[in-house]
Design a protein around this motif. Sequence first.
Motif, short mmCIF file in Angstrom:
data_model
loop_
_atom_site.label_atom_id
_atom_site.label_comp_id
_atom_site.label_asym_id
_atom_site.label_seq_id
_atom_site.Cartn_x
_atom_site.Cartn_y
_atom_site.Cartn_z
N GLN A 24 1.42 -15.93 -3.93
CA GLN A 24 1.30 -14.84 -2.96
C GLN A 24 2.62 -14.57 -2.23
O GLN A 24 3.05 -13.41 -2.14
N TRP A 25 3.27 -15.61 -1.73
CA TRP A 25 4.49 -15.38 -0.96
C TRP A 25 5.68 -14.98 -1.83
O TRP A 25 6.48 -14.14 -1.41
N PRO A 26 5.82 -15.51 -3.06
CA PRO A 26 6.85 -14.95 -3.95
C PRO A 26 6.62 -13.46 -4.24
O PRO A 26 7.58 -12.68 -4.29
N LEU A 27 5.35 -13.06 -4.42
CA LEU A 27 5.04 -11.65 -4.61
C LEU A 27 5.37 -10.84 -3.37
O LEU A 27 5.88 -9.72 -3.46
N PHE A 28 5.10 -11.40 -2.19
CA PHE A 28 5.43 -10.72 -0.94
C PHE A 28 6.94 -10.48 -0.85
O PHE A 28 7.37 -9.37 -0.51
N GLY A 29 7.71 -11.52 -1.13
CA GLY A 29 9.17 -11.36 -1.09
C GLY A 29 9.68 -10.37 -2.10
O GLY A 29 10.58 -9.57 -1.81
N LEU A 30 9.10 -10.37 -3.30
CA LEU A 30 9.53 -9.45 -4.35
C LEU A 30 9.22 -8.01 -3.97
O LEU A 30 10.08 -7.12 -4.06
N PHE A 31 7.98 -7.76 -3.52
CA PHE A 31 7.59 -6.40 -3.16
C PHE A 31 8.35 -5.91 -1.93
O PHE A 31 8.74 -4.74 -1.87
N LEU A 32 8.56 -6.78 -0.95
CA LEU A 32 9.30 -6.39 0.25
C LEU A 32 10.73 -6.01 -0.09
O LEU A 32 11.24 -4.99 0.38
N THR A 76 2.91 4.74 -0.23
CA THR A 76 1.44 4.83 -0.25
C THR A 76 0.78 3.54 -0.69
O THR A 76 -0.41 3.32 -0.40
N THR A 77 1.52 2.67 -1.39
CA THR A 77 0.91 1.47 -1.96
C THR A 77 1.51 0.16 -1.45
O THR A 77 0.78 -0.75 -1.08
N VAL A 78 2.83 0.08 -1.40
CA VAL A 78 3.49 -1.20 -1.11
C VAL A 78 3.21 -1.71 0.31
O VAL A 78 2.92 -2.91 0.48
N PRO A 79 3.33 -0.88 1.37
CA PRO A 79 3.06 -1.42 2.72
C PRO A 79 1.68 -2.05 2.86
O PRO A 79 1.53 -3.09 3.51
N LYS A 80 0.66 -1.44 2.27
CA LYS A 80 -0.69 -2.01 2.34
C LYS A 80 -0.75 -3.33 1.57
O LYS A 80 -1.40 -4.29 2.02
N THR A 81 -0.07 -3.39 0.43
CA THR A 81 -0.02 -4.64 -0.33
C THR A 81 0.65 -5.74 0.47
O THR A 81 0.17 -6.88 0.52
N LEU A 82 1.75 -5.41 1.12
CA LEU A 82 2.46 -6.39 1.95
C LEU A 82 1.59 -6.84 3.12
O LEU A 82 1.56 -8.03 3.45
N ALA A 83 0.89 -5.89 3.75
CA ALA A 83 0.03 -6.23 4.88
C ALA A 83 -1.11 -7.15 4.45
O ALA A 83 -1.47 -8.10 5.17
N ASN A 84 -1.69 -6.89 3.27
CA ASN A 84 -2.78 -7.73 2.78
C ASN A 84 -2.32 -9.15 2.51
O ASN A 84 -3.02 -10.12 2.81
N ILE A 85 -1.13 -9.29 1.90
CA ILE A 85 -0.61 -10.63 1.61
C ILE A 85 -0.28 -11.36 2.91
O ILE A 85 -0.58 -12.55 3.07
N TRP A 86 0.35 -10.65 3.85
CA TRP A 86 0.76 -11.26 5.11
C TRP A 86 -0.46 -11.74 5.91
O TRP A 86 -0.45 -12.85 6.46
N ALA A 87 -1.49 -10.91 5.98
CA ALA A 87 -2.68 -11.26 6.76
C ALA A 87 -3.69 -12.08 5.96
O ALA A 87 -4.71 -12.51 6.53
N GLN A 88 -3.41 -12.30 4.67
CA GLN A 88 -4.35 -12.99 3.79
C GLN A 88 -5.72 -12.32 3.85
O GLN A 88 -6.77 -12.98 3.92
N ASN A 89 -5.69 -10.98 3.85
CA ASN A 89 -6.91 -10.18 3.95
C ASN A 89 -6.85 -9.08 2.90
O ASN A 89 -5.94 -8.25 2.92
N GLN A 90 -7.77 -9.08 1.97
CA GLN A 90 -7.75 -8.14 0.85
C GLN A 90 -8.55 -6.87 1.10
O GLN A 90 -8.69 -6.04 0.21
N VAL A 91 -9.06 -6.70 2.30
CA VAL A 91 -9.96 -5.58 2.58
C VAL A 91 -9.18 -4.29 2.77
O VAL A 91 -8.12 -4.26 3.39
N ILE A 92 -9.73 -3.20 2.22
CA ILE A 92 -9.27 -1.85 2.51
C ILE A 92 -10.51 -1.00 2.75
O ILE A 92 -11.51 -1.12 2.01
#
Length: 313
Positions: A24-32, A76-92
Amino acid sequence: MEWENLTSVSEFFLLGLSQQPEQQWPLFGLFLSMYLVTVTGNLLIILAITAHAQLHTPMFFFLANLSLTDTCFVSTTVPKTLANIWAQNQVISYTGCLSQLYFFLMFGMLEASLLAVMAYDRYVAICYPLHYIMVMSPGLCVFLVSASWVTNALHFLLHTLLMSSLSFCADQEIAHFFCDINPLLSLSCTDPFINELVIFTVGGLMGLVCVFCLVISYAYIFSTILKIPSAQGKRKAFSTCSSHLSVVSLYFGSSFCVYFSPLSSHSAQKGAVAPVMYTVVTPMLNPFIYSLRNRDIKSSLKKLMWARKIQSF
């Protein structure tokens, strides 16, 4: 499907690209990092074009709109993905999912439309250089860009409204890192025949129009280039459209295999990984392709950076 299994959906769960906690965190760093590079690169292109009068031409007007579209597209996509990983919450939320779907589809097809418009611009520049200024008038340029925005906004409003009319099963997990149209249709408990019909007719028609404009424009461009007697003249003519051709190949090559295949052949892994190429990678590479292969852009960026350094001192 029993009627009892239908539910009034209020939210979905985005499963993302991986369910492994250690990834999760490597993906967060990559996407960010990719998001920051994308936004910075495209905003620099827009700033360089607006700040220098010599770039106030049709080609760079279209390029500025393409950079703006790329910035909106990736946002439209990346900020929500980053927020989900950061908060460990997959809900939209249901509303948020449909809103994301609308803007993702709109900006995605808007990029294709602008690439087709830019192909026409290169066709006029190479095939009719003496008439270029007269043909590509400011009024025509504004009309082409405005028509692209309005047409795509209305087109994908139709898709979103049709999606909102579907009922969804109790399983609300989307095997994706954002709300895309194919994963959502696969969760529908009602028959999505009308949705699929609109996708393959209206959506397919718009896609084919863009491809048709690209193919016809480049057929005439290559035909004209081949008639140039000198090798230096051919290289100079081809260099004016090489950046655009690179972006077109990258964008359409990665997106057509996802959206112009039957829903039954759509796999979760393919649906989650393949869009990364054109949702994140392509918008990130576009500024580099245009800045590294365009002398005017490089010159303007250098002047911009030099002016910033002078102001800082």
